[in-house]
Design a protein around this motif. Sequence first.
Motif, PDB file in Angstrom:
ATOM      1  N   SER A 138      66.365 -36.576 -41.203  1.00 23.95           N
ATOM      2  CA  SER A 138      67.864 -36.841 -41.824  1.00 23.95           C
ATOM      3  C   SER A 138      69.068 -37.982 -41.075  1.00 23.95           C
ATOM      4  O   SER A 138      70.009 -37.810 -42.516  1.00 23.95           O
ATOM      5  N   THR A 189      69.186 -30.051 -44.871  1.00 26.70           N
ATOM      6  CA  THR A 189      68.682 -31.860 -45.300  1.00 26.70           C
ATOM      7  C   THR A 189      66.915 -31.886 -44.054  1.00 26.70           C
ATOM      8  O   THR A 189      65.771 -31.941 -44.598  1.00 26.70           O
ATOM      9  N   ASP A 223      73.646 -31.918 -43.858  1.00 23.85           N
ATOM     10  CA  ASP A 223      72.319 -32.767 -43.079  1.00 23.85           C
ATOM     11  C   ASP A 223      71.534 -31.747 -42.369  1.00 23.85           C
ATOM     12  O   ASP A 223      70.673 -32.251 -41.713  1.00 23.85           O
TER      13      ASP A 223
END
Length: 554
Positions: free
Chosen positions: A118, A108, A105
């Motif tokens: 994200s 991202t 995460d």
Amino acid sequence: MSVEVRTEPDVADVQSDASIATKESLEDYTLRFAPRSYRTWGPGVVATSALGGIAYLADFSIGANIAMTHGTVNGLIGIAVAAGIIFLTGFPLAYYAARYNLDLDLITRGAGFGYHGSVITNVIFATFTFILFALEGAIMAQGLYLGLGIPHWLGYLISTVMIFPLVIYGMKILAKLQVATTPVWLVLMVVPVIYLVVSHPESVEAFFTYSGESGSGVSFASAMLAAGVCLSLIAQIAEQIDYLRFMPPRTEKNRRTWWAATILGGPGWVLFGATKQILGMFLAVYLVSTVPGARAVANEPVQQFLVTFQQLMPAWLALVLAVVLVVISQVKINVTNAYSGSLAWTNAFTRVTRRYPGRLVFLAVNLSISLVLMEANMFDVLNGILSFYANLAMSWICVVAADIAINKHLLKLSPKRPEFRRGMLYDWNPVGIVSMGLSGGISIAIYFGAFGAAAQPFSPLFAVGIALVATPLMAVITQGRYYLRRTDDGIDLPMYDEDGNPSSKTLRCCVTGMDFERPDMIASAKPGPDGEKQYLSSLALATDRTGEHVLPKE
């Protein structure tokens, strides 16, 4: 560094949330950079722990369903295509996680999606964890029913509840569990299959000539349908990364072992996954060919291993070992599913609401959803669920991989080193969001036949192709303007050491009063009581509902 005392209710709440979040996340570093002081494991232990999470037996069910539907040759082609795509897209993600000690995460956010963007991918990943948890829990329940006569509904409940206490304490307990159980798991899974092949060589010929339900020969469309089912597991790299982020710093001394562990524990998981799918195909074909009426249960791993163990030992012992293998395998994977899913849900909720409810809340949420899916008997529609989900998972993973490999390193339009902190990133970046929307939207439309039956089997390949083209195209169109909101985080200390690893220098957080390592810190927009510069951790900033600490846009 002094801590200013504030009496406004909102500020007090922010401090409370930040302190609770910080103390709880010290065990697993929820939502956070994993500091060097915590990463005390060697590369081998981290890789073993990561690979322990792929002990799941759903691969055997996937392989069995593929073989019975599409035949052996088409299944092997599909598995090979899927494995190649998963390895290539997983490599840059695994490298960034191990090198910069971030979960997927956090990667991202700075790889095309933005601080809030994200959240979308977090929900996609959380969905993957409870789908896989439900599948694995169903397989465990099948084993409990066969071995102990426990009804399926109760087996689903047992396989869910027993995971909760194992996941409470994060990486320290998970690492010990995975390392301790892996040798037993390997012996129980591999030895009987080898014996079966050696003692029944005719089973190999029957395997390669098996044509499945269609009864036809090699078909590219059938192979791609098989690949689509396998590609649904592409999101597994996110679970591997939840372990890889705890890799030690890479130095000249440990360079070889570091790279070997990163590749093996990262994209290398698919080599083991593909092997298990092929073994599942082989065992299913053996059951169908040799056991009357076995077709109905040939996709159940406990039945596959029961028949295999019976070639070696008395029936009662074969049953015991088959159940033991199923239980060990499902515990190993479902602690990872539960752990990663709780991180994903917590991460998304905290960014949207600026509140930290505690990871255990979402651990319970994830397990509850999984239990509902199990009770709804989703195991019977396994292929359909995974084929649909593959389009979403591939769109996300391929966009992030393309941003790292192409936009960061080739086009140099995306910042080469990852950024994840609030205030440093724009909330939304069209590069990733638009690319994933195009890739996922078009491939799902193809999956449901919007572009004709001829294109339908190839929806996962369209998801890959569109993501790889759209991501650099969007970066060129936007000229990389929506990646960084700021380039200066207000801290004079260097972010990385002489080896390029995240620095271990610490600073005091003005909100929690605790020390955090340099990469996790950012300057506050609000000066201290004497006008001095203040710093706070990324997690404290994530729970700042007043926004008073967020640095202004450059």
